[in-house]
Design a protein around this motif. Structure first.
Motif, PDB file in Angstrom:
ATOM      1  N   LYS A  26       0.836  -1.212   0.000  1.00 39.18           N
ATOM      2  CA  LYS A  26       0.000   0.000   0.000  1.00 39.18           C
ATOM      3  C   LYS A  26       0.865   1.255   0.000  1.00 39.18           C
ATOM      4  N   SER A  27       1.864   1.306   0.859  1.00 35.87           N
ATOM      5  CA  SER A  27       2.695   2.510   0.942  1.00 35.87           C
ATOM      6  C   SER A  27       3.368   2.800  -0.395  1.00 35.87           C
ATOM      7  N   MET A  28       3.884   1.756  -1.040  1.00 36.83           N
ATOM      8  CA  MET A  28       4.568   1.980  -2.329  1.00 36.83           C
ATOM      9  C   MET A  28       3.557   2.327  -3.422  1.00 36.83           C
ATOM     10  N   HIS A  46       0.780   4.046  -3.137  1.00 34.04           N
ATOM     11  CA  HIS A  46       0.480   5.488  -3.018  1.00 34.04           C
ATOM     12  C   HIS A  46       1.585   6.314  -3.674  1.00 34.04           C
ATOM     13  N   ARG A  47       2.812   5.987  -3.278  1.00 28.21           N
ATOM     14  CA  ARG A  47       3.943   6.810  -3.722  1.00 28.21           C
ATOM     15  C   ARG A  47       4.177   6.689  -5.224  1.00 28.21           C
ATOM     16  N   SER A  48       3.882   5.510  -5.784  1.00 25.95           N
ATOM     17  CA  SER A  48       4.111   5.338  -7.222  1.00 25.95           C
ATOM     18  C   SER A  48       3.185   6.260  -8.022  1.00 25.95           C
ATOM     19  N   GLY A  92      -5.141   7.674   5.624  1.00 21.65           N
ATOM     20  CA  GLY A  92      -4.300   8.662   6.278  1.00 21.65           C
ATOM     21  C   GLY A  92      -3.067   8.985   5.452  1.00 21.65           C
ATOM     22  N   THR A  93      -2.472   7.968   4.832  1.00 21.92           N
ATOM     23  CA  THR A  93      -1.266   8.198   4.034  1.00 21.92           C
ATOM     24  C   THR A  93      -1.564   9.174   2.901  1.00 21.92           C
ATOM     25  N   SER A  94      -2.692   8.963   2.203  1.00 19.06           N
ATOM     26  CA  SER A  94      -3.027   9.861   1.093  1.00 19.06           C
ATOM     27  C   SER A  94      -3.116  11.295   1.600  1.00 19.06           C
ATOM     28  N   MET A  95      -3.829  11.482   2.703  1.00 19.78           N
ATOM     29  CA  MET A  95      -4.063  12.863   3.145  1.00 19.78           C
ATOM     30  C   MET A  95      -2.779  13.533   3.610  1.00 19.78           C
ATOM     31  N   ARG A  96      -1.978  12.821   4.378  1.00 25.52           N
ATOM     32  CA  ARG A  96      -0.789  13.484   4.930  1.00 25.52           C
ATOM     33  C   ARG A  96       0.261  13.724   3.847  1.00 25.52           C
ATOM     34  N   LEU A  97       0.452  12.772   2.967  1.00 27.18           N
ATOM     35  CA  LEU A  97       1.457  12.973   1.915  1.00 27.18           C
ATOM     36  C   LEU A  97       0.990  14.051   0.931  1.00 27.18           C
ATOM     37  N   ALA A 104       7.817   9.228  15.565  1.00 24.65           N
ATOM     38  CA  ALA A 104       8.428   8.458  14.470  1.00 24.65           C
ATOM     39  C   ALA A 104       7.324   8.141  13.474  1.00 24.65           C
ATOM     40  N   SER A 105       7.190   8.993  12.449  1.00 24.07           N
ATOM     41  CA  SER A 105       6.110   8.796  11.480  1.00 24.07           C
ATOM     42  C   SER A 105       6.615   8.962  10.059  1.00 24.07           C
ATOM     43  N   ALA A 106       6.472   7.901   9.278  1.00 27.39           N
ATOM     44  CA  ALA A 106       6.886   7.975   7.874  1.00 27.39           C
ATOM     45  C   ALA A 106       5.978   8.917   7.090  1.00 27.39           C
ATOM     46  N   GLN A 107       4.744   9.051   7.546  1.00 29.70           N
ATOM     47  CA  GLN A 107       3.837   9.943   6.821  1.00 29.70           C
ATOM     48  C   GLN A 107       4.267  11.392   6.989  1.00 29.70           C
ATOM     49  N   VAL A 108       4.669  11.768   8.216  1.00 35.86           N
ATOM     50  CA  VAL A 108       5.118  13.142   8.441  1.00 35.86           C
ATOM     51  C   VAL A 108       6.416  13.383   7.659  1.00 35.86           C
ATOM     52  N   THR A 147      11.815   4.851  10.390  1.00 32.84           N
ATOM     53  CA  THR A 147      10.477   4.531   9.878  1.00 32.84           C
ATOM     54  C   THR A 147      10.627   4.163   8.411  1.00 32.84           C
ATOM     55  N   ARG A 148       9.551   3.656   7.811  1.00 31.45           N
ATOM     56  CA  ARG A 148       9.633   3.171   6.427  1.00 31.45           C
ATOM     57  C   ARG A 148      10.224   4.249   5.518  1.00 31.45           C
ATOM     58  N   ASP A 149      11.103   3.820   4.627  1.00 33.66           N
ATOM     59  CA  ASP A 149      11.838   4.798   3.797  1.00 33.66           C
ATOM     60  C   ASP A 149      11.476   4.659   2.316  1.00 33.66           C
ATOM     61  N   ALA A 156       6.907  -2.146  12.851  1.00 31.54           N
ATOM     62  CA  ALA A 156       5.791  -3.102  12.781  1.00 31.54           C
ATOM     63  C   ALA A 156       4.487  -2.380  13.087  1.00 31.54           C
ATOM     64  N   ILE A 157       4.471  -1.064  12.805  1.00 26.52           N
ATOM     65  CA  ILE A 157       3.391  -0.223  13.344  1.00 26.52           C
ATOM     66  C   ILE A 157       1.988  -0.704  12.937  1.00 26.52           C
ATOM     67  N   ASP A 158       1.829  -1.227  11.735  1.00 29.33           N
ATOM     68  CA  ASP A 158       0.485  -1.630  11.293  1.00 29.33           C
ATOM     69  C   ASP A 158       0.174  -3.085  11.646  1.00 29.33           C
ATOM     70  N   GLU A 159       1.171  -3.797  12.194  1.00 25.97           N
ATOM     71  CA  GLU A 159       0.988  -5.233  12.393  1.00 25.97           C
ATOM     72  C   GLU A 159       0.569  -5.588  13.818  1.00 25.97           C
ATOM     73  N   VAL A 163      -4.104   6.467  17.228  1.00 21.83           N
ATOM     74  CA  VAL A 163      -4.605   7.430  16.222  1.00 21.83           C
ATOM     75  C   VAL A 163      -4.574   6.834  14.821  1.00 21.83           C
ATOM     76  N   LYS A 164      -4.762   5.551  14.727  1.00 25.32           N
ATOM     77  CA  LYS A 164      -4.861   4.920  13.397  1.00 25.32           C
ATOM     78  C   LYS A 164      -6.341   4.906  12.993  1.00 25.32           C
ATOM     79  N   GLU A 165      -6.725   4.000  12.097  1.00 30.45           N
ATOM     80  CA  GLU A 165      -8.108   3.986  11.614  1.00 30.45           C
ATOM     81  C   GLU A 165      -9.102   3.844  12.769  1.00 30.45           C
TER      82      GLU A 165
HETATM   83  O1  LIG Z   1       4.003   6.250   5.172  1.00 29.03           O
HETATM   84  C1  LIG Z   1       3.228   5.300   5.061  1.00 29.03           C
HETATM   85  O2  LIG Z   1       2.936   4.779   3.965  1.00 29.03           O
HETATM   86  C2  LIG Z   1       2.609   4.762   6.287  1.00 29.03           C
HETATM   87  C3  LIG Z   1       3.104   5.096   7.516  1.00 29.03           C
HETATM   88  C4  LIG Z   1       2.557   4.632   8.787  1.00 29.03           C
HETATM   89  O3  LIG Z   1       1.830   5.697   9.375  1.00 29.03           O
HETATM   90  P1  LIG Z   1       2.547   6.772  10.379  1.00 29.03           P
HETATM   91  O4  LIG Z   1       3.516   7.560   9.608  1.00 29.03           O
HETATM   92  O5  LIG Z   1       1.406   7.626  10.866  1.00 29.03           O
HETATM   93  O6  LIG Z   1       3.156   5.944  11.464  1.00 29.03           O
HETATM   94  C5  LIG Z   1       1.619   3.470   8.604  1.00 29.03           C
HETATM   95  O7  LIG Z   1       0.852   3.280   9.768  1.00 29.03           O
HETATM   96  C6  LIG Z   1       0.701   3.645   7.419  1.00 29.03           C
HETATM   97  O8  LIG Z   1      -0.105   2.515   7.243  1.00 29.03           O
HETATM   98  C7  LIG Z   1       1.471   3.839   6.164  1.00 29.03           C
END
Ligand SMILES: O=C(O)C1=C[C@@H](OP(=O)(O)O)[C@@H](O)[C@H](O)C1
Ligand SMILES: C=C(OP(=O)(O)O)C(=O)O
Length: 738
Positions: free
Chosen positions: A324-326, A328-330, A397-402, A469-473, A496-498, A616-619, A644-646
């Motif tokens: 999912k994360s990739m 969105h970014r693609s 959330g990823t769509s909105m924050r990115l 620690a938020s990859a979305q931010v 966080t995820r890169d 492992a934030i979503d797991e 503060v997830k879904e």
């Molecule tokens: O950057 C991303 O794609 C994501 C980052 C994580 O959120 P946070 O950055 O809020 O931890 C994760 O929970 C979300 O499912 C996807």
């Protein structure tokens, strides 16, 4: 007056709608008696013979004096004369209503007769019909499962409104309420314009020299498209004359867009044609859901309850959907790139589709998705266009924050909205640092969506020390940094995820990563590339736990993304004693990928190292199930982000477990779980996809069936979950509920 107390319902005008209404009321016993009147004696007599009405009244005064509810089913232009004629017999306890397709003119007609809008008049419009006309076409099922719009005014008597609404519901209709003006605008666009186009097209072709040839060969498409040109001409003439302004407004917009298409054809401009067609096709598929603020995919329109029985062992060889994360970014980077980006393995889940739709709304021509393939005709860093309305991002959330970051540097204003869950999630975590970069961005009450961004701001680079620690931010600021003057850098308190950093490089954009600090400079460009999205480890996680906790299991998951910033679930399960093996390692587009084999192994409780939390934030929802199946105690701390997830994933999981007889100790930033027997019962996922799937996994070890409520959102990240789960040994049934 209650619905059953309607003694005598009178219908004036026994055409298709009036006749169908009379017939439905009679057949369903919604009034003790149904009488009718039609100025054409033959229609009235036919209505009696057909049993559509019990009797017909000789004139309007007689009709009014006998009825308690009067329905005007006459053309718009006939409403005032009919009211005038029956006025001497009208009483204040009569309930008057109508079925006209234009409401403004009908309101005027009432006012012209009574000097003001009477309180006992309830204007309405059933959105149902047929190209057939006359009482002989009367159909008592015409309104079933169709919408009826009522347009009450401030003066409208609530009891009268209740009676009319109950009548429509009694006929099987869904009743909606809106203002008169809004009704007329909506109908101009959705009904009046299409009818006009159908009449016009058939007339044009009928006037052509070779019209016989055209009509002889006019099959499917022509027939479907022009069916409504067989509708009643007089009624439709009146519609256009009485809803003039609203129709002209939408007609002008259509005219302008049609000209653009004509020019594109003349100029051989396939790109414009493809853009219009792909956007239209997506809108046609998704518009109902978007309007209702629901999911994008049609098969998940209704809500879904899972019934999870005893299953297992978990065996097989499968590939879970794309990351999912990739995904969105693609879409984001492919849209901003120069050239054509080809994506394979794209996740066709609601969240990624929301991102895709947002870029279509901003003018990007995107082909697909078609079984994971997407082609993006990039518009370059400055090629996005202002969307026609707010960008609806569903549950994501990823769509909105990115997007908040990416759109802060554009020249146009934009608003970001989401569904009920997303509308409760914190957005100041991105808005605040973006403001420091010079963005004009506002959030709504409590720092939540909608997010509004003003275009034309000049962004400048900043350094930001992320408090969470938020990859979305991190990604949001990096994407804003593409448009900022100078250097933007972000330091994260834990890795966080890169994926953003890796994919930017894949598109040829320089990004500097030094320890926990990411730095990017504005002003470079992105070049189109090919992207192979691996399977999502967050989706694989459900199966990693399922096989680990179910004796006899042996499962292989293919082509899973094993980026080191995502493998927390594997590390944690291994610490608990899981039997997980990775093989066939390779690198695809800068992302490590492997096959994963997992076999049953007895698990033991652990204290989860806090540095593993972002990895492992979503797991965690499914890891909680592993913990309950493990011997001893598992302690999670440093995970307040889960709240503060879904949904609040700590509390929602604790509540669900409690419903299955499993106790836990909830902490502000985590939870303590002990080995326990999982019972059967009913749990509520609160619309959170990962909670729903976690409890489906729990069923493999439960002593009874688990019923899981509110599971439609599984489609946000894992379309096809039920089928795949059953394929490897789950016993899961998805029941759709309205
Ligand atoms: O950057 C991303 O794609 C994501 C980052 C994580 O959120 P946070 O950055 O809020 O931890 C994760 O929970 C979300 O499912 C996807
Ligand atoms: C938290 C998640 O997604 P998002 O923040 O994009 O809604 C998730 O998928 O678990």
């Amino acid at each position: 007056m209650l619905q059953s107390q309607v003694k005598c319902l009178a219908v004036v005008g026994l055409g298709l709608i009036g006749g169908s209404l009379a017939k439905a009321v009679k057949e369903r016993g919604l009034a003790e008696k149904v009488i009718g009147y039609d100025r054409r004696d033959t229609e009235a007599a036919l209505a009696v013979r057909m049993g559509v009405v019990d009797e017909s009244a000789p004139d309007l005064v007689t009709l009014a004096s006998r009825a308690d509810v009067i329905v005007l089913a006459v053309p718009v232009g006939a409403v005032a004369p009919v009211l005038e004629e029956m006025k001497p017999a009208l009483r204040s306890d009569h309930i008057l209503t109508d079925v006209g397709s234009v409401k403004g003119e009908i309101e005027k007609a009432f006012v012209s007769v009574f000097g003001e809008m009477p309180a006992n008049a309830v204007l309405g419009h059933p959105i149902a019909g047929s190209e057939k006309s006359g009482v002989q076409a009367a159909n008592s099922a015409l309104f079933e499962n169709h919408k009826t719009i009522l347009t009450p005014l401030p003066v409208t008597d609530s009891q009268a409104l209740g009676v009319v609404a109950a009548l429509w519901r009694g006929m099987g209709a869904e009743v909606l309420f809106m203002s008169v003006a809004h009704h007329d605008e909506v109908l101009a666009a959705t009904s009046h314009l299409p009818h006009l186009i159908a009449f016009s097209l058939v007339d044009t072709l009928a006037g052509a020299d070779d019209n016989k040839e055209i009509f002889r060969y006019a099959a499917g498409g022509f027939r479907d498209f022009t069916r409504i040109a067989a509708s009643d001409p007089v009624m439709w003439r009146d519609v256009y004359l009485t809803n003039r302004d609203a129709v002209l407004k939408v007609l002008n917009a259509f005219d302008a867009d049609l000209k653009k298409l004509r020019n594109a054809i003349a100029d051989g401009d396939g790109q414009t044609l493809l853009g219009v067609f792909t956007r239209a096709r997506a809108a046609r598929e998704h518009f109902t859901k978007m309007l209702e603020g629901k999911a994008y995919k049609t098969d998940m329109a209704n809500n879904v309850t899972y019934v999870a029985g005893k299953g297992g062992p978990v065996c097989g060889d499968i590939r879970v959907p794309g990351d999912k994360s990739m995904s969105h970014r693609s879409i984001m980077l492919g849209s901003l790139a120069e050239g054509v980006t080809e994506i394979e393995g794209f996740l066709e889940g609601e969240d990624a589709l929301a991102t895709l739709q947002a870029f279509r709304d901003m003018g990007v021509v995107i082909e697909g998705p078609d079984r994971g393939s997407v082609t993006i005709n990039g518009v370059g860093m400055h090629g996005l266009k202002q969307p026609p309305g707010p960008l609806y991002l569903g549950n994501s959330g990823t769509s909105m924050r990115l997007l908040a970051g990416l759109l802060s540097g554009q020249s146009f204003d934009v608003e970001l909205t989401g569904d009920e869950s997303l509308s409760k999630r914190p957005m100041e975590r991105v808005a605040k640092p973006l403001r420091e970069m010079g963005a004009e961005i506002s959030t709504s009450e409590g720092g939540r969506p909608p997010v509004k961004i003003k275009g034309g701001s000049r962004l400048h680079g900043i350094h930001y020390d992320m408090p969470v620690a938020s990859a979305q931010v991190k990604s949001s600021l990096v994407l804003a940094g593409l448009y900022a003057e100078g250097e933007t850098s972000v330091t994260e308190p834990a890795p966080t995820r890169d994926h953003s950093e890796r994919m930017l490089r894949g598109f040829g954009y320089p990004v500097d990563v030094n320890g926990s600090k990411v730095t990017i400079k504005g002003g470079h460009k992105l070049s189109a590339t090919k992207i192979d999205v691996p399977s999502d480890i967050s989706s694989a996680a459900f199966f990693l736990v399922a096989a680990s906790i179910t004796p006899g299991s042996d499962l292989t998951l293919r082509h899973v993304g094993v980026n080191p910033t995502r493998v927390g679930v594997i590390s944690i399960l291994k610490m608990m004693g899981a039997d997980i093996e990775l093989s066939n390692h390779k690198e695809v587009g800068g992302e490590p990928v492997a096959d994963i084999r997992v076999r049953y192994a007895p698990l033991k409780g652990i204290r989860i190292p806090e540095e593993q939390v972002p990895l492992a934030i979503d797991e965690f929802p499914v890891l909680f199930i592993a913990a309950v199946c493990a011997e001893g105690e598992t302690v999670l701390s440093g995970a307040e982000e889960l709240r503060v997830k879904e949904s609040d994933r700590i509390q929602t999981m604790a509540d669900g477990l409690a419903a299955l007889g499993v106790s836990s100790e909830v902490k502000e930033d985590g939870i303590v779980l002990r080995s326990a027997e999982i019972g059967g019962g009913t749990v509520d996922s609160h619309g959170d996809h990962r909670i729903a799937m976690a409890f489906a996994v729990a069923s493999l070890r439960a002593t009874g069936a688990i019923v899981i409520k509110d599971c439609a959102n599984v489609a946000t990240s894992f379309p096809g979950f039920t089928a795949l789960a059953n394929e490897v040994g789950f016993n899961l049934r998805a029941e759709e509920t309205a």
